[in-house]
Each structure stands twice: as C-alpha cells, then as structure tokens.
Design an enzyme around this catalytic site. Structure first.
Site, mmCIF file in Angstrom:
data_model
loop_
_atom_site.group_PDB
_atom_site.id
_atom_site.type_symbol
_atom_site.label_atom_id
_atom_site.label_comp_id
_atom_site.label_asym_id
_atom_site.label_seq_id
_atom_site.Cartn_x
_atom_site.Cartn_y
_atom_site.Cartn_z
ATOM 1 C CB CYS A 69 -0.953 -0.005 1.202
ATOM 2 S SG CYS A 69 -2.234 -1.279 1.097
ATOM 3 C CG HIS A 119 -2.171 3.350 3.940
ATOM 4 N ND1 HIS A 119 -2.196 2.008 3.657
ATOM 5 C CD2 HIS A 119 -1.622 3.442 5.187
ATOM 6 C CE1 HIS A 119 -1.694 1.314 4.656
ATOM 7 N NE2 HIS A 119 -1.335 2.163 5.594
#
Length: 491
Positions: A69, A119
């Site tokens: 991610c 994120h």
C-alpha cells in the site's frame, strides 16, 4: 480607466483559461489484480470499467513497482521510481516530497479533493489537497484519528458495529456483508464523490481522487453481487512447479503463505470478484453524475489500483511478491476530448506503464511542465503516437516482508520476467507469453540462455547506481541486510 479595463480583461481571460482546463479524475481501488477487469477476464463483471476503457485505452501491462500500500502510493504521489522516492518496502509515506500530485495540480489552478483511502502519515496530511474525506478502514495511526466514514457511520447507525461481518483487514476468508448495502464503505465512497460533483460550483477546474478501500480484504460484498457469480466457474489458483515449499506454513486466517485448499481459494475469489463488481456499479453511478454535469467528455480519467492480490496463487496470499497477481494492476486512461490522439479508442496497449506515470500524464494534459528529474513518463505520448522513447521494461521490488526470503527485485517487459532474490541469490525467469501464471521458471532451459544473459545484464545496470551491497565489483551479489528506505527518502 484604460488600465482598469486591461486588468479586468486579463482577469477574465485567466478565469476562462482556468475553466477551459480539463477536469482530472484519478479513480483507484485497493489490491485489485490486473486480470480482474472484464477486458482481461470475461468471467468478471465490470461493464462500467469496460465502457471507460472503450472511451480511452487500457494497458494490459500495467504494474505497481513496490506492490504494497504505502510505497505504491508514494510512487503515485510523486511520479518517482522506488529508489528516488525512497520507499523500497512497506513504510510510512513521508510527510513532504519535492513533487506531490495534489500540490502540483493545485499550483496549476485546480481545486483538489481526495475521497476515500489515502494511507498517508499523519493520516490528515493533505499533500496539497484542499480537502480530504477519508475512509481508512478502521486504521488508526495518528493520535485521536477517526475517519470521516466512521464518523458518518456512527451517525447513521448508532450502536452498530461497522465491522459486524467479522472478517479482519488482512484475512483471506470471505463472507457476505451483513449490514445494509448503503452502509458499506464502497457505497459511501462513491456517494461522497457524487454529492461533491452535484454541488461543485467553483470556477476552478477540479482534480478529484476517488480511492476505494476494496477489493482489499475483508472480501465482504453485499449478497446481490455475490449472487451474480452463482454457478460461475471461478478459476483456481495458479500453482507453480516451484510452489510446494510455500504450502506447509502455520495455518492462520491472515497468513501470507499456505495451502488452504482449492475450495477456500475459490470462495475467496468469488467474493473478491463480487466486491469488484460492486465497485464497478458505484463507478458507473459516479460517471453518470459526471455526464449529467457535463464534466465527462473533456476530462482526463485514469483508473488503476495500488497493487494486486495473490489470492492463493503459488500458495501465496496478499501482496509484496514479484509475481503477476501481486505486481500487475488494471490501467485505464480516458483522455479529454480537447486532446488529439492517434490510437484507436478501446484498443489494448502493450507498453509497460506504472503508477509513476500517472502524475506526468496529468501534468502533460493540463499543460504544465513535467520536471526533467521525474522518473515517470506521460502516457499521452503513447496516445499521441510519440512513444519511440518509451521504456523497454519496468523495475519492480520489495524489501523483506512476511518471511526472510521474500526480498527481491524484478524486471519485466510484459513478455518476460526476471526475478533476483537479494538474500539468496536465487533467480527465476518466466516466459509470460506462454506462462502468464508463472508456473514454470525457464531459468535452466537452454532455449532461454540468451534471454537469461540479457536480463541479468539489465538487472546489473538497474542496480548499479545503488552501489554496494547491491553490486560489488561489477557483479550482482547476495546480501543479508534489509534495506527498507533509500538515501532519497525525505527525512
């Protein structure tokens, strides 16, 4: 009086010029495999993604260079290669970079908005967005953080657990979503984007990033989407003749390796497919809103994902691996009607593209300068037939994750893939034209001797700038140190 007239005229021209710039939309998912759109896999139901690709082009060799991610999102944010943005594995996205997508579009007159999963760290960091509306899937990494989705959920369903389906963020089990469909984060993310477009009245062009947190596990689609796959012959995982070593690992619901049986993998895949179809329907609702507001035709729209999902291929789960299930991502580009093109709409493009190419493409389309030191390339060069200087292959890598052996660098041109494991010096070579599932390494096949020599040389040239311990005395050398960030990571 004459001076005032010219000032007003210049101001008016500036406003008109700003309004004439195309809107820019980046739509992304989390953990969506490249073979999980209808253009590549007729078993998966994605009519709206297919229509978007028919209005532009789709790249069948789209990759994520550091397939987890945060490093993937760093490459997307900066337009840089892993070595140059500094994240070689899973780590915190730096608080500030020299080049940042939202800031660069903002500096070029855009109103910038991010919706869904970012994120980043700290979690409310804006990186140049005027505003973010966040869903971080329950992740709390900053003091007193609560996502906008969780706040909204508490107001809509007081006392109800948003995680009532009961599957964790990294599990590979699957289940049907147990709450009302409109409470699901996939629906919420699309609705936030639709509501914003409906009320948008700024005189600036819009840059909007819409970032869905699925199909990343939990694999939890609403039942009506799962029903669409009733009786569908879901493909079983690829199983390489080298994969046996990864079958006998401790059984754990979020394990990175292990043989959980074909039935388990197929059930996870069925729910994963349904989760993607759910996203596709929401994407269709969003695109309908853009069309209704007259914002679709002259908009740059890019669709991709941060990385893939192994889904049991080779007894591997999740991501961070060199293999296609992990590194290959969907890539669709629809250019604005104001841009010229020589490629045929809906055509498959075989060029190797990567997340670092998205920011340079945006800058090119809006008429901004692409910094010379930015590693990505504008995909408009391909669309406009000026791709003579396009890269021959793309680099992939990931620092140690899940297991000591999983530390590697790879190169691929979409036809062949060469993998070098840093700790062991092990190599793999796959002929992707004949073996898209990477089930048989041709490393020792005499017919590929010349290919192996070429790819080893390319890897040496790729790693040479890093010096030791990657390269010693002009040779690739195994080493036992885990290098998570490069010297270019912003401190």
């Amino acid at each position: 009086m004459k001076k005032l007239f010219f000032v007003l005229l210049i101001s008016l021209c500036t406003i008109v010029s700003a309004q004439d710039k195309p809107h820019v939309f980046l739509i992304m998912t989390d953990q969506q495999r490249g073979d999980c759109i209808g253009k590549e896999n007729p078993l998966i139901i994605t009519p709206n993604l297919d229509k978007l690709a028919n209005d532009g082009v789709w790249f069948s060799n789209g990759y994520s260079s550091v397939p987890s991610c945060t490093p993937a999102r760093a490459g997307l944010l900066t337009g840089m290669s892993p070595w140059n943005h500094g994240m070689l594995g899973y780590y915190k996205v730096a608080e500030k970079y020299q080049y940042e997508m939202p800031q660069m579009l903002r500096d070029n007159g855009y109103y910038t908005l991010g919706i869904g999963k970012m994120h980043w760290h700290p979690q409310r960091n804006l990186h140049g967005f005027h505003q973010t509306i966040l869903d971080e899937s329950g992740r709390v990494e900053s003091d007193d953080f609560e996502s906008d989705y969780r706040t909204w959920f508490r107001e809509q369903a007081p006392g109800v657990n948003p995680d009532a389906t009961g599957i964790g963020w990294n599990e590979h089990r699957a289940a049907t979503y147990v709450l009302a469909e409109n409470l699901h984060p996939t629906y919420w993310t699309a609705q936030q984007a639709i509501d914003f477009i409906d009320g948008y009245k700024e005189d600036k062009p819009l840059f909007m990033k819409v970032s869905f947190a699925r199909p990343h596990s939990p694999y939890d689609p609403p039942k009506r989407f799962l029903d669409l796959y009733e009786g569908v012959d879901i493909p079983e995982p690829y199983m390489g003749d080298w994969a046996e070593d990864f079958g006998d690992y401790p059984k754990n619901k979020d394990a990175a390796f292990g043989d959980y049986g074909v039935d388990h993998a197929v059930k996870s895949r069925r729910h994963y497919y349904a989760a993607i179809t759910f996203i596709d329907e929401q994407l269709g609702r969003f695109i309908d809103e853009l069309k209704e507001k007259g914002m679709y035709d002259n908009a740059l729209i890019i669709f991709t994902s941060d990385h893939g999902d192994m889904l049991g291929d080779h007894n591997h789960w999740r991501k961070t691996y060199a293999y296609e299930g992990s590194t290959k991502v969907p890539f669709i580009l629809k250019w604005p009607s104001s841009q010229s093109a020589v490629v045929t709409k809906s055509a498959e493009q075989l060029h190797c593209v990567e997340l670092r190419d998205i920011l340079p493409t945006m800058l090119d389309v809006i008429g901004a300068e692409v910094p010379a030191e930015m590693n990505g390339q504008s995909m408009m060069d391909i669309v406009e037939g000026e791709d003579a200087g396009w890269r021959e292959y793309i680099d992939l890598e990931h620092a140690t994750t899940y297991d000591k052996h999983n530390y590697w660098c790879a190169l691929t041109d979409g036809k062949m893939k060469y993998i070098w494991f840093f700790r062991t010096g092990e190599e793999q070579l796959f002929d992707l034209k004949k073996d898209r599932g990477e089930e048989h390494s041709v490393l020792t096949d005499p017919a590929y001797k010349k290919d192996l020599k070429q790819w080893r040389k390319r890897m040496l040239n790729h790693l040479k700038e890093r010096g030791e311990p990657y390269v010693t005395k002009g040779k690739l050398t195994p080493f036992d140190k885990n290098i998570l960030i490069s010297p270019h990571y912003p401190q």
